[in-house]
Design a protein around this motif. Sequence first.
Motif, PDB file in Angstrom:
ATOM      1  N   ALA A  65       0.717  -1.238  -0.115  1.00  0.00           N
ATOM      2  CA  ALA A  65       0.069   0.006   0.235  1.00  0.00           C
ATOM      3  C   ALA A  65       0.707   1.276  -0.037  1.00  0.00           C
ATOM      4  CB  ALA A  65      -0.633   0.116   1.100  1.00  0.00           C
ATOM      5  N   GLU A  66       2.143   1.147   0.490  1.00  0.00           N
ATOM      6  CA  GLU A  66       2.900   2.237   0.537  1.00  0.00           C
ATOM      7  C   GLU A  66       4.011   2.433  -0.660  1.00  0.00           C
ATOM      8  OE1 GLU A  66       2.159   4.560   2.692  1.00  0.00           O
ATOM      9  OE2 GLU A  66       0.686   3.220   3.586  1.00  0.00           O
ATOM     10  N   VAL A  67       3.929   1.574  -1.659  1.00  0.00           N
ATOM     11  CA  VAL A  67       4.838   1.865  -2.855  1.00  0.00           C
ATOM     12  C   VAL A  67       4.909   3.151  -3.582  1.00  0.00           C
ATOM     13  CG1 VAL A  67       5.288  -0.841  -2.825  1.00  0.00           C
ATOM     14  CG2 VAL A  67       3.771   0.409  -4.565  1.00  0.00           C
ATOM     15  N   SER A  68       5.992   3.346  -4.040  1.00  0.00           N
ATOM     16  CA  SER A  68       6.049   4.700  -4.872  1.00  0.00           C
ATOM     17  C   SER A  68       6.077   4.298  -6.346  1.00  0.00           C
ATOM     18  CB  SER A  68       7.348   5.332  -4.530  1.00  0.00           C
ATOM     19  OG  SER A  68       7.210   5.921  -3.164  1.00  0.00           O
ATOM     20  N   GLY A  69       6.231   3.098  -6.726  1.00  0.00           N
ATOM     21  CA  GLY A  69       6.249   2.524  -8.197  1.00  0.00           C
ATOM     22  C   GLY A  69       6.545   1.239  -8.345  1.00  0.00           C
ATOM     23  N   VAL A  70       6.077   0.796  -9.464  1.00  0.00           N
ATOM     24  CA  VAL A  70       6.348  -0.638 -10.009  1.00  0.00           C
ATOM     25  C   VAL A  70       7.017  -0.714 -11.054  1.00  0.00           C
ATOM     26  CG1 VAL A  70       4.712  -2.690 -10.518  1.00  0.00           C
ATOM     27  CG2 VAL A  70       3.675  -0.795  -9.049  1.00  0.00           C
ATOM     28  N   GLY A  71       7.878  -1.747 -10.800  1.00  0.00           N
ATOM     29  CA  GLY A  71       8.819  -2.309 -12.078  1.00  0.00           C
ATOM     30  C   GLY A  71       8.409  -3.704 -12.339  1.00  0.00           C
ATOM     31  N   LEU A  72       8.644  -3.903 -13.611  1.00  0.00           N
ATOM     32  CA  LEU A  72       8.148  -5.305 -14.342  1.00  0.00           C
ATOM     33  C   LEU A  72       9.267  -6.065 -14.949  1.00  0.00           C
ATOM     34  CD1 LEU A  72       4.622  -4.016 -16.014  1.00  0.00           C
ATOM     35  CD2 LEU A  72       4.958  -4.692 -13.555  1.00  0.00           C
ATOM     36  N   ASP A  73       9.232  -7.071 -14.894  1.00  0.00           N
ATOM     37  CA  ASP A  73      10.130  -8.113 -15.756  1.00  0.00           C
ATOM     38  C   ASP A  73       9.439  -9.271 -16.248  1.00  0.00           C
ATOM     39  OD1 ASP A  73      11.661 -10.550 -14.686  1.00  0.00           O
ATOM     40  OD2 ASP A  73      11.646  -9.008 -13.050  1.00  0.00           O
ATOM     41  N   THR A  74       9.647 -10.102 -17.156  1.00  0.00           N
ATOM     42  CA  THR A  74       8.797 -11.257 -17.724  1.00  0.00           C
ATOM     43  C   THR A  74       9.843 -12.217 -18.215  1.00  0.00           C
ATOM     44  OG1 THR A  74       8.206 -10.444 -19.681  1.00  0.00           O
ATOM     45  CG2 THR A  74       6.588 -10.065 -17.862  1.00  0.00           C
ATOM     46  N   HIS A  75       9.513 -13.439 -18.402  1.00  0.00           N
ATOM     47  CA  HIS A  75      10.028 -14.669 -19.061  1.00  0.00           C
ATOM     48  C   HIS A  75       9.867 -14.357 -20.494  1.00  0.00           C
ATOM     49  CE1 HIS A  75       5.771 -15.878 -18.653  1.00  0.00           C
ATOM     50  NE2 HIS A  75       6.122 -16.888 -20.026  1.00  0.00           N
ATOM     51  N   CYS A  76      10.946 -14.543 -21.378  1.00  0.00           N
ATOM     52  CA  CYS A  76      10.722 -14.362 -22.766  1.00  0.00           C
ATOM     53  C   CYS A  76      11.460 -15.185 -23.781  1.00  0.00           C
ATOM     54  CB  CYS A  76      11.484 -12.762 -22.747  1.00  0.00           C
ATOM     55  SG  CYS A  76      11.798 -12.031 -24.628  1.00  0.00           S
ATOM     56  N   ASP A 210      11.074   3.736 -19.189  1.00  0.00           N
ATOM     57  CA  ASP A 210      10.011   4.641 -19.274  1.00  0.00           C
ATOM     58  C   ASP A 210       8.885   4.459 -18.377  1.00  0.00           C
ATOM     59  OD1 ASP A 210      11.247   6.321 -21.277  1.00  0.00           O
ATOM     60  OD2 ASP A 210       9.713   5.938 -22.803  1.00  0.00           O
ATOM     61  N   VAL A 211       8.007   5.378 -18.171  1.00  0.00           N
ATOM     62  CA  VAL A 211       7.104   5.316 -17.325  1.00  0.00           C
ATOM     63  C   VAL A 211       5.967   4.859 -18.382  1.00  0.00           C
ATOM     64  CG1 VAL A 211       4.909   6.109 -16.050  1.00  0.00           C
ATOM     65  CG2 VAL A 211       7.411   6.618 -15.534  1.00  0.00           C
ATOM     66  N   VAL A 229      -0.136   5.051  -8.958  1.00  0.00           N
ATOM     67  CA  VAL A 229       1.368   4.869  -8.674  1.00  0.00           C
ATOM     68  C   VAL A 229       1.756   4.462 -10.219  1.00  0.00           C
ATOM     69  CG1 VAL A 229       2.862   2.984  -8.064  1.00  0.00           C
ATOM     70  CG2 VAL A 229       1.260   3.874  -6.439  1.00  0.00           C
ATOM     71  N   PRO A 230       3.121   5.082 -10.456  1.00  0.00           N
ATOM     72  CA  PRO A 230       3.883   5.024 -12.005  1.00  0.00           C
ATOM     73  C   PRO A 230       4.307   3.511 -12.037  1.00  0.00           C
ATOM     74  CG  PRO A 230       5.036   6.181 -10.336  1.00  0.00           C
ATOM     75  CD  PRO A 230       3.738   6.024  -9.775  1.00  0.00           C
ATOM     76  N   VAL A 231       3.992   3.090 -13.160  1.00  0.00           N
ATOM     77  CA  VAL A 231       4.473   1.627 -13.648  1.00  0.00           C
ATOM     78  C   VAL A 231       5.290   1.893 -14.867  1.00  0.00           C
ATOM     79  CG1 VAL A 231       3.621  -0.675 -14.207  1.00  0.00           C
ATOM     80  CG2 VAL A 231       2.268   0.484 -12.947  1.00  0.00           C
ATOM     81  N   ILE A 232       6.642   1.270 -14.778  1.00  0.00           N
ATOM     82  CA  ILE A 232       7.432   1.287 -16.156  1.00  0.00           C
ATOM     83  C   ILE A 232       7.226   0.201 -17.026  1.00  0.00           C
ATOM     84  CG2 ILE A 232       9.288   2.448 -14.660  1.00  0.00           C
ATOM     85  CD1 ILE A 232      11.062  -0.115 -14.516  1.00  0.00           C
ATOM     86  N   VAL A 233       7.580   0.441 -18.340  1.00  0.00           N
ATOM     87  CA  VAL A 233       7.453  -0.428 -19.198  1.00  0.00           C
ATOM     88  C   VAL A 233       8.150  -1.654 -18.895  1.00  0.00           C
ATOM     89  CG1 VAL A 233       8.175  -1.047 -21.578  1.00  0.00           C
ATOM     90  CG2 VAL A 233       7.636   1.287 -20.939  1.00  0.00           C
ATOM     91  N   GLY A 234       9.312  -1.822 -18.302  1.00  0.00           N
ATOM     92  CA  GLY A 234       9.847  -2.918 -17.977  1.00  0.00           C
ATOM     93  C   GLY A 234      10.542  -3.742 -18.867  1.00  0.00           C
TER      94      GLY A 234
END
Length: 494
Positions: A65-76, A210-211, A229-234
């Motif tokens: 609940a307190e995070v300032s942003g979200v970063g993503l990564d995935t299998h590829c 990038d956001v 909350v901002p989420v980057i492309v990842g």
Amino acid sequence: MRTFLGLDLGTSATKGVILASDGRVIARARARHPSSRRGGVGRADPSAWEESILAVCRQLAPQLAEVSGVGLDTHCPTIVPMGDDGHPVTFAVTWDNPALTTYFDHYSPLRSTKAIRSTGNHPSRSTFAAIAYHYLREAEPDAFARMTTLGFAGTWLGQQLTGETALDPTQASYTGVFNTIGRHTDWLPKTLAELSIEPSVLPPVRPAMDVLGHAGTDFAELAGIPRDVPVIVGCADTPAASYALGTAPGTNPFLIMGTTHVVNSCLSAPDLRARALQRRGLRPGEWLINGVTNGGDSLAVAATLLGFGRKESAVREMIRLANGLSPEEAETAPFFIPHVMPERGPFWFEQPCSGLTGMTRSTTRGQLARAVLDGILFADRMVLEATVPPGDQAIYLTGAFGEDPVLPKLLADATGRSYDVALEPDLPAIGAAAMCAEAVHDVIPSRLSTSRVKPRAKRRARAKQRWLRFREEWSKVTGRDPLPALPPLVSTRS
């Protein structure tokens, strides 16, 4: 102090971390994709990913609940065909889908030599994911008609959280229709025309840091991610791990031991030999070179076939038995050729190519275990020798072996190299969170601490002798010379 969520959508599970701006992991969680939801061979069910993501977020709820942003990564690379509502129109298509072979054989020769060179990769199913377009058109015409975006797993995850669609260069590099080696990061329009692929179905390519947008979808709310909350492309998982280790041209390469074993190095110019997998890096002017084996999968398959069982503890038991052998017992163990699945660079096995040689009536269970461990670690050595020039530099090592020192020691002995071990199983998720911290608030969390593991001098001679014998057995089973020169990057067209 600010905190950031890193979500790592892997092949078998989702991992999540809450990372503080000083680099500390505040909380972590892991959830396997439910086995009841599978799309069949070479397919994946994104609804299973949804369940594991939600399970991870529930575990992290107090800190989420307190995070300032979200970063993503995935299998590829895993292709996800999506409709105009952003949801999948059918199961995702994984790179090792056997049905793609027919489409690869038909469409790869349609690309010009210049186009293939621009992709920076040896032609294979794993570097030509765009052929899923034609597979879906012919195999599932109804779903194809509803498809408006041919995205990757990363496209799907970003859209689920923000409603925005994009793909970063580390994932686009494996489509076979992307300018991987040029100065500009864009699709190859002439290649798309040659392949009769509608350009409008491809997502826009945007930098990984990038956001992408802000959390606000129904799924983000269900996951408990704070609104706006901002989420980057990842990016893909290995580049995220490389960020966590501070990878840049001139820095030490690293080896991740997970479901796949990946040797990663960073260059300031593309490698035109294309022996291993090649992708754009996270920053302009960087390229990531990845040598890959299915090491973790091979361990699990061998543990099952040799009677150790299917649980994670079975692999630990197999490693314990292998390490407990006397030098004489280890020296006379059989040889295991570990390519139980199709593999990408530098081996480029389009079909499984595995075997067990040298077993006799007196072979013990411990020697079978040692055969498996040696085979997987020697395959890692072959990848290292193909992608990392010999030298005195240590190699970063991380993976799912936890704090058990046995596997890193066996690896050092088998490869004759030193390793700086980072005891961190969630490196991609940490990298994703750290990328978000830099992108959103210009904060660069501190790097991980490591410990040095060196080859044991007393075992050097025996390890070298067994390595040479393994190479002979490997060639007998695979029908190849160890790491032969690849054919040039050409097609049947000029």
